[in-house]
Design an enzyme around this catalytic site. Structure first.
Site, PDB file in Angstrom:
ATOM      1  CE  LYS A 128      -4.522   0.608   0.308  1.00  0.00           C
ATOM      2  NZ  LYS A 128      -5.500  -0.438  -0.052  1.00  0.00           N
TER       3      LYS A 128
HETATM    4  N1  GLU Z   1      -7.189  -0.083  -3.235  1.00  0.00           N
HETATM    5  C1  GLU Z   1      -7.939  -1.253  -3.563  1.00  0.00           C
HETATM    6  C2  GLU Z   1      -7.988  -2.195  -2.386  1.00  0.00           C
HETATM    7  O1  GLU Z   1      -7.837  -1.796  -1.262  1.00  0.00           O
HETATM    8  C3  GLU Z   1      -7.476  -1.893  -4.856  1.00  0.00           C
HETATM    9  C4  GLU Z   1      -6.079  -2.414  -4.831  1.00  0.00           C
HETATM   10  C5  GLU Z   1      -5.610  -2.908  -6.204  1.00  0.00           C
HETATM   11  O2  GLU Z   1      -6.418  -2.967  -7.121  1.00  0.00           O
HETATM   12  O3  GLU Z   1      -4.435  -3.224  -6.305  1.00  0.00           O
HETATM   13  O4  GLU Z   1      -8.249  -3.360  -2.537  1.00  0.00           O
END
Ligand code: GLU
Length: 440
Positions: free
Chosen positions: A130
């Protein structure tokens, strides 16, 4: 009044609320502390080798970057940003980028850990990551946001890449921002690399269906739950907290399937209409005004009371901890489907479990987004693109299968669905760790 302060409805047993002292509240508000408690609970249940649980308590790689941005008034402002690669045992790291004033290292670590678990739960060949930048994009011009995105991307480009770590949208980031990530990374390596990021515009290698994917996944798990529990989804009033990419698309898809969305909210406030809100009109209203809070055809609810609204299905699709020890006893919903990451604190989870409220956890409920991100990456790597029908059908297969696997564990082991999901994900992850062994 949509928000009653009386005892919860009969479907859910009433439980005395614990008194929340300062220390407990701080612990509850720390997403990393919450995430580690969830890990411990599942590791204990699985009787996991201590070294494997320990591995997940230490994110593999943490990068803190300083992001200088030339503001419109000519001044230079410095923003702090992070990229955490929590675990790479099952494949390259995957996870979104968040722009928000409340971003912190502990939040990004927790969100990266949840990505590791989420990818394992739906069996994608990824680890978890993240990113986040402490900023308030609501107070920035589009030019400032572009410069922030590009400089942040350049700063983290030392650890991202199509085979290494693939960012995506999250809170306050969108397709355009992913387009800038793709362009900036491509400029630094000298050729176009669409596979470095997902959630991009279709024109530069995005996937059909990615925009709606998280909301669609939320709908699929809710439909599966209705089937297992034997209730009619079209007769179960739905409340959705958050009207961003997840909340808005979930509202649209639930309505398309004949469900009644009785309440929605954003940071400015909530709306309630017993007869159902017209989601198309709401979307139109949001296009014209920044917020939906003043939408005329509904009763107004304060944002901080929204989760207590009268409904059967509550979809928190905003930030962490909106369902906590302070309000869990007053939740009216019988089913909570976590569109957001970490919306329910562990204290709230315990209260909800005792009251017989079913929580479909984030790492399953909102996994539709990363699942179609995976499809997007596969399409980019092959330079061969699928039609939307194919994307949605494959998404449905994965989400339905994952739901059923978790529901089986939930029933056979008599554990709540969060623990069941953690057990499934952790088993897969542990197997990868054992097979790979220890280097050197
Ligand atoms: N931000 C989204 C999540 O928390 C998508 C992450 C992604 O598609 O890599 O799942």
């Amino acid at each position: 009044m949509p928000v009653k302060t009386t005892a919860p409805n009969s479907a859910a047993k009433s439980v005395k609320q614990p008194s929340v002292n300062g220390a407990m509240a701080a612990h509850e508000a720390n997403p990393w502390a919450q995430a580690m408690e969830q890990l411990d609970r599942a590791a204990q249940k699985l009787n996991l080798e201590p070294y494997i649980a320990e591995r997940l308590r230490h994110p593999k790689r943490i990068l803190t970057v300083s992001v200088p941005v030339k503001m419109d008034d000519g001044s230079i402002k410095y923003f702090e940003g992070y990229r955490v690669q929590h675990n790479l045992d099952r494949g390259p790291a995957k996870g979104g980028i968040r722009f928000h004033p409340q971003v912190s290292m502990d939040e990004v670590k927790a969100l990266a850990f949840w990505m590791t678990m989420k990818c394992a739960v739906v069996n994608l060949p990824y680890g978890g990551a993240k990113g986040g930048v402490i900023c308030n994009p609501k107070e920035m011009s589009i030019g400032e946001i572009e410069r922030l995105t590009r400089r942040y991307t350049a700063e983290i480009s030392i650890i991202i890449g199509p085979d290494k770590d693939i960012p995506a949208p999250d809170v306050n980031t969108n397709e355009q921002i992913m387009g800038w990530v793709m362009d900036t990374y491509s400029m630094t390596i000298g050729y176009s690399a669409p596979g470095v990021v997902t959630g991009k515009p279709i024109e530069v290698g995005g996937s059909l269906g990615r925009r709606e994917a998280t909301g669609r996944g939320v709908f699929y798990v809710t439909r599966e739950l209705a089937e297992k529990r034997g209730f009619d989804l079209r007769k179960a009033p739905v409340a959705i907290q958050g009207f961003g990419n997840v909340g808005m698309n979930a509202a649209k898809i639930f309505q398309q399937h004949g469900c009644k969305v009785v309440a929605v909210s954003d940071v400015m406030g909530g709306l309630y209409n017993e007869d159902g809100l017209d989601v198309d009109q709401l979307m139109e209203y949001r296009r014209k005004h920044e917020s939906i809070a003043k939408f005329p055809k509904a009763e107004k609810i304060p944002a901080d009371k929204f989760v207590e609204v009268e409904c059967d299905i509550l979809i928190p699709a905003a930030m962490e901890n909106t369902i906590n020890g302070g309000n869990a006893a007053r939740i009216k919903a019988k089913y909570i489907i976590e569109g957001a990451n970490g919306p329910t604190s562990n204290a709230a989870d315990r209260i909800l479990n005792q009251r017989g409220v079913t929580v479909v956890p984030d790492i399953l409920a909102n996994a539709g987004g990363v699942t179609v991100s995976y499809f997007e990456w596969v399409q980019d790597m092959q330079a061969f693109f699928w039609d939307e029908k194919q994307v949605n059908a494959k998404l449905q297969d994965i989400i339905v299968k994952s739901f059923r696997d978790i529901y089986d564990i939930h029933e056979t082991n008599k554990v709540d669905m969060r623990l069941a999901a953690f057990m499934l994900g952790l088993r897969r992850l542990a197997q990868a760790v054992r097979i790979r062994g220890m280097f050197p």
